[in-house]
Scaffold this motif. Structure first.
Motif, mmCIF file in Angstrom:
data_model
loop_
_atom_site.group_PDB
_atom_site.id
_atom_site.type_symbol
_atom_site.label_atom_id
_atom_site.label_comp_id
_atom_site.label_asym_id
_atom_site.label_seq_id
_atom_site.Cartn_x
_atom_site.Cartn_y
_atom_site.Cartn_z
ATOM 1 N N LEU A 62 122.246 -61.856 -51.552
ATOM 2 C CA LEU A 62 121.299 -60.892 -52.107
ATOM 3 C C LEU A 62 121.966 -59.603 -52.598
ATOM 4 O O LEU A 62 121.650 -59.136 -53.700
ATOM 5 C CB LEU A 62 120.200 -60.586 -51.089
ATOM 6 C CG LEU A 62 119.008 -59.815 -51.621
ATOM 7 C CD1 LEU A 62 118.272 -60.642 -52.662
ATOM 8 C CD2 LEU A 62 118.083 -59.439 -50.495
ATOM 9 N N PRO A 63 122.904 -59.000 -51.855
ATOM 10 C CA PRO A 63 123.559 -57.792 -52.403
ATOM 11 C C PRO A 63 124.315 -58.063 -53.699
ATOM 12 O O PRO A 63 124.317 -57.222 -54.604
ATOM 13 C CB PRO A 63 124.508 -57.357 -51.278
ATOM 14 C CG PRO A 63 123.919 -57.933 -50.043
ATOM 15 C CD PRO A 63 123.287 -59.219 -50.456
ATOM 16 N N ALA A 64 124.959 -59.213 -53.805
ATOM 17 C CA ALA A 64 125.667 -59.543 -55.044
ATOM 18 C C ALA A 64 124.677 -59.729 -56.197
ATOM 19 O O ALA A 64 124.951 -59.315 -57.330
ATOM 20 C CB ALA A 64 126.506 -60.796 -54.868
ATOM 21 N N ALA A 65 123.532 -60.323 -55.910
ATOM 22 C CA ALA A 65 122.518 -60.509 -56.954
ATOM 23 C C ALA A 65 121.986 -59.160 -57.429
ATOM 24 O O ALA A 65 121.825 -58.937 -58.636
ATOM 25 C CB ALA A 65 121.385 -61.380 -56.426
ATOM 26 N N TYR A 100 129.215 -52.249 -60.147
ATOM 27 C CA TYR A 100 130.569 -52.798 -60.144
ATOM 28 C C TYR A 100 131.244 -52.602 -58.788
ATOM 29 O O TYR A 100 131.963 -53.488 -58.314
ATOM 30 C CB TYR A 100 131.410 -52.180 -61.261
ATOM 31 C CG TYR A 100 131.181 -52.825 -62.604
ATOM 32 C CD1 TYR A 100 131.302 -54.199 -62.771
ATOM 33 C CD2 TYR A 100 130.848 -52.067 -63.711
ATOM 34 C CE1 TYR A 100 131.097 -54.796 -63.998
ATOM 35 C CE2 TYR A 100 130.630 -52.656 -64.949
ATOM 36 C CZ TYR A 100 130.762 -54.021 -65.078
ATOM 37 O OH TYR A 100 130.551 -54.625 -66.296
ATOM 38 N N LEU A 101 131.016 -51.466 -58.127
ATOM 39 C CA LEU A 101 131.564 -51.281 -56.784
ATOM 40 C C LEU A 101 130.979 -52.290 -55.805
ATOM 41 O O LEU A 101 131.686 -52.799 -54.927
ATOM 42 C CB LEU A 101 131.310 -49.856 -56.296
ATOM 43 C CG LEU A 101 132.190 -48.780 -56.903
ATOM 44 C CD1 LEU A 101 131.724 -47.400 -56.449
ATOM 45 C CD2 LEU A 101 133.635 -48.995 -56.534
ATOM 46 N N GLY A 102 129.703 -52.588 -55.941
ATOM 47 C CA GLY A 102 129.078 -53.605 -55.091
ATOM 48 C C GLY A 102 129.663 -54.980 -55.326
ATOM 49 O O GLY A 102 129.880 -55.745 -54.377
ATOM 50 N N LEU A 108 135.676 -58.789 -52.229
ATOM 51 C CA LEU A 108 136.631 -58.560 -51.138
ATOM 52 C C LEU A 108 136.158 -59.182 -49.831
ATOM 53 O O LEU A 108 136.968 -59.726 -49.068
ATOM 54 C CB LEU A 108 136.873 -57.061 -50.963
ATOM 55 C CG LEU A 108 137.692 -56.383 -52.051
ATOM 56 C CD1 LEU A 108 137.739 -54.875 -51.819
ATOM 57 C CD2 LEU A 108 139.092 -56.963 -52.111
ATOM 58 N N MET A 109 134.872 -59.119 -49.573
ATOM 59 C CA MET A 109 134.349 -59.743 -48.354
ATOM 60 C C MET A 109 134.486 -61.262 -48.395
ATOM 61 O O MET A 109 134.840 -61.888 -47.396
ATOM 62 C CB MET A 109 132.893 -59.338 -48.132
ATOM 63 C CG MET A 109 132.741 -57.934 -47.611
ATOM 64 S SD MET A 109 131.082 -57.552 -47.093
ATOM 65 C CE MET A 109 130.410 -56.967 -48.624
ATOM 66 N N THR A 113 136.824 -63.290 -45.869
ATOM 67 C CA THR A 113 136.252 -64.350 -45.037
ATOM 68 C C THR A 113 137.025 -65.651 -45.207
ATOM 69 O O THR A 113 137.349 -66.319 -44.215
ATOM 70 C CB THR A 113 134.764 -64.557 -45.404
ATOM 71 O OG1 THR A 113 134.071 -63.337 -45.207
ATOM 72 C CG2 THR A 113 134.144 -65.654 -44.571
ATOM 73 N N LEU A 114 137.320 -66.001 -46.440
ATOM 74 C CA LEU A 114 138.071 -67.236 -46.677
ATOM 75 C C LEU A 114 139.485 -67.149 -46.116
ATOM 76 O O LEU A 114 139.992 -68.125 -45.537
ATOM 77 C CB LEU A 114 138.114 -67.546 -48.182
ATOM 78 C CG LEU A 114 136.780 -67.913 -48.813
ATOM 79 C CD1 LEU A 114 136.942 -68.081 -50.320
ATOM 80 C CD2 LEU A 114 136.208 -69.167 -48.185
#
Length: 126
Positions: A62-65, A100-102, A108-109, A113-114
């Protein structure tokens, strides 16, 4: 400068820039309206900052969307502002920066994670 007699006065003329005549004969400029898409872009960006971290716990994409929506609306607003001459360029640029910062934070997250998942699996012998 003398004023013409009242019988010879021509009707008032509206200025070409959209201002209005004040009672003293001065011309006041009206400010252009703020673009609605720029307002929607900044609302989406601020909503992502305020609510994205909490809602991201339950819906991780959701934050990426919201960041993508902010970026898309910001670019649309800049194009529309350039074409129509409305105000709101600062709002659109702020929405682009936050969006863009989001997206960078989300990338990066995901990479972190990967990376740590792979490192943990390697430590366990998989």
């Amino acid at each position: 400068m003398s004023r013409p007699p009242s019988g010879d006065a021509s009707p008032p003329v509206r200025p070409a820039h959209g201002g209005t005549h004040a009672p003293g004969g001065d011309v006041t400029a009206s400010t252009p309206a703020v673009d609605g898409i720029a307002i929607a872009a900044i609302v989406s960006a601020v909503g992502n900052v305020v609510f994205g971290s909490f809602l991201g716990l339950f819906l991780p994409l959701l934050p990426a969307a919201f960041a993508l929506v902010s970026v898309a609306l910001g670019h649309l607003a800049l194009v529309r502002i350039r074409r129509t001459g409305r105000s709101g360029r600062g709002l659109a640029r702020a929405a682009l920066a936050v969006g863009y910062l989001g997206l960078v934070a989300f990338a990066l997250m995901v990479c972190g994670t990967l990376m740590f998942t792979g490192y943990g699996l390697a430590l366990m012998g998989f």
